[in-house]
Design a protein around this motif. Structure first.
Motif, short mmCIF file in Angstrom:
data_model
loop_
_atom_site.label_atom_id
_atom_site.label_comp_id
_atom_site.label_asym_id
_atom_site.label_seq_id
_atom_site.Cartn_x
_atom_site.Cartn_y
_atom_site.Cartn_z
N PHE A 1 0.83 -1.20 0.00
CA PHE A 1 0.00 0.00 0.00
C PHE A 1 0.87 1.26 0.00
N VAL A 2 1.91 1.27 0.82
CA VAL A 2 2.81 2.43 0.91
C VAL A 2 3.60 2.60 -0.38
N MET A 3 4.07 1.50 -0.95
CA MET A 3 4.83 1.60 -2.20
C MET A 3 3.95 2.13 -3.33
N ASN A 4 2.68 1.74 -3.33
CA ASN A 4 1.78 2.25 -4.36
C ASN A 4 1.53 3.75 -4.18
N ARG A 5 1.44 4.19 -2.94
CA ARG A 5 1.28 5.63 -2.71
C ARG A 5 2.51 6.41 -3.16
N LEU A 6 3.70 5.88 -2.88
CA LEU A 6 4.92 6.53 -3.36
C LEU A 6 4.96 6.56 -4.89
N ASN A 7 4.49 5.50 -5.50
CA ASN A 7 4.45 5.43 -6.95
C ASN A 7 3.45 6.44 -7.52
N ILE A 8 2.35 6.66 -6.84
CA ILE A 8 1.39 7.67 -7.27
C ILE A 8 2.03 9.05 -7.22
N ILE A 9 2.76 9.34 -6.15
CA ILE A 9 3.46 10.63 -6.04
C ILE A 9 4.50 10.78 -7.15
N LEU A 10 5.22 9.71 -7.43
CA LEU A 10 6.22 9.74 -8.50
C LEU A 10 5.58 10.01 -9.85
N ASN A 11 4.43 9.40 -10.10
CA ASN A 11 3.74 9.64 -11.37
C ASN A 11 3.14 11.03 -11.43
N LEU A 12 2.74 11.59 -10.29
CA LEU A 12 2.28 12.98 -10.29
C LEU A 12 3.41 13.94 -10.62
N ILE A 13 4.62 13.65 -10.14
CA ILE A 13 5.78 14.46 -10.49
C ILE A 13 6.07 14.35 -11.99
N LEU A 14 5.98 13.14 -12.51
CA LEU A 14 6.19 12.93 -13.94
C LEU A 14 5.14 13.67 -14.76
#
Length: 136
Positions: free
Chosen positions: A67-80
């Motif tokens: 769950f936490v890794m997916n949230r970090l991935n969402i933030i990374l994709n928002l930056i992208l």
């Protein structure tokens, strides 16, 4: 278990970030299609997002960590996505050079949606496990 619905969402997110950027161009200037490999920042961010989704897929026994890794991935994709918007606003349409935006710029949005669906399914699994633990 690898056959859960969140695993399907995560596999689709890996495909969306790992394979589709090679297929769809980000933007096109005259007749030259610009892919994500032309800029090292986009390459690194797509690679990090793909590896994070793959790592989350592999750690299917640890739901909280997933769950936490997916949230970090969402933030990374928002930056992208923010970098894409910044780049799009800097591409001027008034120049004599014809530029058009490609469909590859929408890949982070699709990935974010898939990760949100995966997080919903992980939360549902976690709630189910907690409710069964209460019955014991």
């Amino acid at each position: 278990m690898i056959q859960r619905i969140q695993s399907v969402y995560l596999v689709l997110a890996v495909i969306c970030n790992g394979a589709l950027p090679f297929v769809f161009h980000l933007w096109k200037i005259e007749t030259n299609a610009i892919y994500f490999m032309s800029d090292i920042t986009y390459t690194i961010l797509f690679g990090l997002s793909t590896s994070l989704a793959l790592l989350s897929l592999i750690s299917f026994k640890k739901r909280q960590q997933q769950f936490v890794m997916n949230r970090l991935n969402i933030i990374l994709n928002l930056i992208l996505l923010g970098l894409f918007v910044y780049r799009t606003l800097n591409l001027s349409g008034d120049m004599p050079v014809i530029s058009e935006k490609g469909i590859g710029m929408f890949l982070p949005i699709l990935t974010i949606l898939l990760l949100v669906f995966a997080n919903k399914a992980i939360k549902k699994d976690e709630d189910l496990v907690k409710s069964v633990d209460r019955l014991r």
